[in-house]
Write a protein that holds these residues in place. Structure first.
Motif, PDB file in Angstrom:
ATOM      1  N   ALA A   1       4.663 -57.835  -9.180  1.00  0.00           N
ATOM      2  CA  ALA A   1       5.933 -57.147  -9.386  1.00  0.00           C
ATOM      3  C   ALA A   1       7.052 -58.158  -9.614  1.00  0.00           C
ATOM      4  N   ASP A   2       7.782 -57.978 -10.707  1.00  0.00           N
ATOM      5  CA  ASP A   2       9.033 -58.697 -10.922  1.00  0.00           C
ATOM      6  C   ASP A   2      10.120 -57.844 -10.274  1.00  0.00           C
ATOM      7  N   VAL A   3      10.736 -58.358  -9.228  1.00  0.00           N
ATOM      8  CA  VAL A   3      11.718 -57.609  -8.453  1.00  0.00           C
ATOM      9  C   VAL A   3      13.100 -58.210  -8.693  1.00  0.00           C
ATOM     10  N   ARG A   4      14.021 -57.410  -9.225  1.00  0.00           N
ATOM     11  CA  ARG A   4      15.380 -57.875  -9.456  1.00  0.00           C
ATOM     12  C   ARG A   4      16.241 -57.553  -8.242  1.00  0.00           C
ATOM     13  N   ILE A   5      16.838 -58.577  -7.662  1.00  0.00           N
ATOM     14  CA  ILE A   5      17.637 -58.421  -6.462  1.00  0.00           C
ATOM     15  C   ILE A   5      19.114 -58.428  -6.823  1.00  0.00           C
TER      16      ILE A   5
ATOM     17  N   GLN B   1       7.974 -56.321 -17.580  1.00  0.00           N
ATOM     18  CA  GLN B   1       7.486 -57.213 -16.526  1.00  0.00           C
ATOM     19  C   GLN B   1       7.193 -58.613 -17.068  1.00  0.00           C
ATOM     20  N   MET B   2       7.597 -58.886 -18.299  1.00  0.00           N
ATOM     21  CA  MET B   2       7.548 -60.249 -18.812  1.00  0.00           C
ATOM     22  C   MET B   2       8.475 -61.134 -17.990  1.00  0.00           C
ATOM     23  N   TRP B   3       8.044 -62.334 -17.706  1.00  0.00           N
ATOM     24  CA  TRP B   3       8.863 -63.264 -16.936  1.00  0.00           C
ATOM     25  C   TRP B   3      10.246 -63.419 -17.570  1.00  0.00           C
ATOM     26  N   ASP B   4      10.272 -63.703 -18.863  1.00  0.00           N
ATOM     27  CA  ASP B   4      11.535 -64.019 -19.533  1.00  0.00           C
ATOM     28  C   ASP B   4      12.431 -62.797 -19.692  1.00  0.00           C
ATOM     29  N   PHE B   5      11.850 -61.615 -19.872  1.00  0.00           N
ATOM     30  CA  PHE B   5      12.652 -60.397 -19.967  1.00  0.00           C
ATOM     31  C   PHE B   5      13.314 -60.106 -18.628  1.00  0.00           C
ATOM     32  N   GLY B   6      12.542 -60.220 -17.537  1.00  0.00           N
ATOM     33  CA  GLY B   6      13.101 -59.954 -16.221  1.00  0.00           C
ATOM     34  C   GLY B   6      14.217 -60.903 -15.854  1.00  0.00           C
ATOM     35  N   VAL B   7      14.027 -62.189 -16.150  1.00  0.00           N
ATOM     36  CA  VAL B   7      15.050 -63.183 -15.844  1.00  0.00           C
ATOM     37  C   VAL B   7      16.318 -62.917 -16.658  1.00  0.00           C
TER      38      VAL B   7
ATOM     39  N   GLY C   1       9.132 -51.212 -14.642  1.00  0.00           N
ATOM     40  CA  GLY C   1       7.851 -51.323 -15.349  1.00  0.00           C
ATOM     41  C   GLY C   1       6.731 -51.857 -14.481  1.00  0.00           C
ATOM     42  N   GLY C   2       6.838 -51.724 -13.191  1.00  0.00           N
ATOM     43  CA  GLY C   2       5.821 -52.224 -12.273  1.00  0.00           C
ATOM     44  C   GLY C   2       5.749 -51.338 -11.044  1.00  0.00           C
ATOM     45  N   PRO C   3       4.998 -51.723 -10.033  1.00  0.00           N
ATOM     46  CA  PRO C   3       4.165 -52.927 -10.007  1.00  0.00           C
ATOM     47  C   PRO C   3       2.951 -52.801 -10.921  1.00  0.00           C
ATOM     48  N   LEU C   4       2.432 -53.963 -11.345  1.00  0.00           N
ATOM     49  CA  LEU C   4       1.249 -53.999 -12.193  1.00  0.00           C
ATOM     50  C   LEU C   4       0.012 -53.943 -11.301  1.00  0.00           C
ATOM     51  N   VAL C   5      -0.811 -52.922 -11.491  1.00  0.00           N
ATOM     52  CA  VAL C   5      -2.004 -52.758 -10.648  1.00  0.00           C
ATOM     53  C   VAL C   5      -3.224 -52.287 -11.426  1.00  0.00           C
TER      54      VAL C   5
END
Length: 348
Positions: free
Chosen positions: A58-62, A27-33, A77-81
């Motif tokens: 949640a980082d959601v990949r579309i 859920q790291m910004w850079d990993f998800g991107v 790996g999410g959502p983070l709660v």
């Protein structure tokens, strides 16, 4: 009051993510991107809010299916709660409802989730929340199974819980005069990449996400998100290396490699011990040994089992399908894609 979903920028995301105990490298910004880029997807970072409070991320990949107006919304790996209190189930329920409304109901997509893993009761507890929200098991990918080692103990207690053979290997490595270097400098990571290239050439295997991929993420990431690279030198030569993520309350073993000299010197035992100590020093509670498959890779399974962790499987993959024909179209398209990919590999 129902929860609302809000899109976030990079600065907002990083400031909010560190509040959650289940924050992890997936859920790291850079990993998800980076993961989205490699498959032609788009990464959306969203916060779920209620009464002005962020209850989850949640980082959601579309990944859209061209010409069909539908696709897959994937949360890895999410959502983070998780904040470690009795509101965790409620926060997860609110997040799932908001994600369903946005991605399944409004956009007509299949919402697929690989939930973060936990060594405590929450790992099982969240399964009930997913089921109540209408999620069902998916066969799209294999479940994530691993050993989780409780490191919220003294070093003496951790060593005592190891198998005798594993303790012997660690004791031998500590007597070999091995030099350890560790840090987040990309130069260390590049040294690891060189070692790993020789390692897989010798072992004749492939990995999906390669060390250069992780190095690219590492270089993009903020200092607080960067991976920890640990190298072991013998007579001035790198003989073993280890890459770990240290986020939330869990350290994750991502990559490892060794030379023949490293194996003889039991350097891999020392590397694992160094990774455990680094995680403990940061106040983390768990060490995730990076996945296990006792049938496909029994040697690695046996090595990892010696540390004395608990055998745990994360919830997922789980999915909530869009109603009507769109969900059926997504599953048909996935099956067709897998068949074509398999056919190409067979003909190669």
């Amino acid at each position: 009051m129902n929860a609302t979903l809000r899109h976030m920028d990079r600065t907002q995301w990083q400031a909010a993510a560190v509040r959650f105990l289940d924050y992890n490298y997936r859920q790291m910004w850079d990993f998800g991107v980076a993961c989205a880029e490699r498959v032609g997807a788009v990464s959306e970072h969203v916060a779920v809010e209620q009464d002005g409070e962020i209850v989850g991320l949640a980082d959601v990949r579309i990944k859209r299916i061209p010409g069909l107006g539908t696709g897959i919304a994937y949360v890895n790996g999410g959502p983070l709660v998780r904040q470690g209190d009795d509101r965790d189930p409620g926060r997860l329920s609110l997040c799932l409802k908001a994600l369903i409304e946005e991605y399944a109901d409004d956009r007509g997509m299949v919402l697929r989730v690989m939930a973060p893993i936990d060594g405590g009761s929450w790992n099982e507890g969240q399964k009930a929340v997913f089921a109540e929200a209408g999620f069902a098991p998916s066969e799209a990918t294999k479940p994530y199974r691993t050993f989780l080692l409780d490191i919220d103990r003294t070093p003496e207690e951790i060593r005592k819980s190891m198998a005798q053979k594993w303790r012997n290997g660690l004791n031998q490595s500590e007597k070999r005069g091995l030099a350890v270097r560790a840090g987040t400098d990309p130069a260390l990571f590049r040294e690891f990449c060189d070692l790993f290239s020789r390692f897989i050439e010798r072992k004749q295997f492939e990995v999906d996400l390669t060390p250069p991929f992780y190095l690219d993420v590492h270089e993009r990431a903020s200092e607080s998100d960067r991976f920890l690279v640990t190298l072991v030198d013998l007579d001035g030569v790198v003989v073993a290396g280890h890459v770990a993520s240290l986020l939330g309350d869990t350290s994750v073993y991502l990559l490892g490699a060794s030379s023949d000299e490293g194996l003889k010197a039991k350097a891999t035992y020392l590397l694992q011990w160094q990774a455990i100590q680094a995680a403990r020093e940061r106040g983390l509670k768990w060490y995730d040994l990076g996945g296990i498959d006792p049938e496909a890779n029994p040697g690695v399974y046996h090595f990892k089992s010696g540390l004395g962790g608990q055998d745990v499987t994360a919830p997922g993959p789980l999915e909530y399908a869009a109603t009507g024909v769109r969900g059926t179209v997504v599953h048909w398209s996935e099956r067709a894609y897998r068949w074509l990919k398999s056919a190409k590999q067979t003909l190669a």
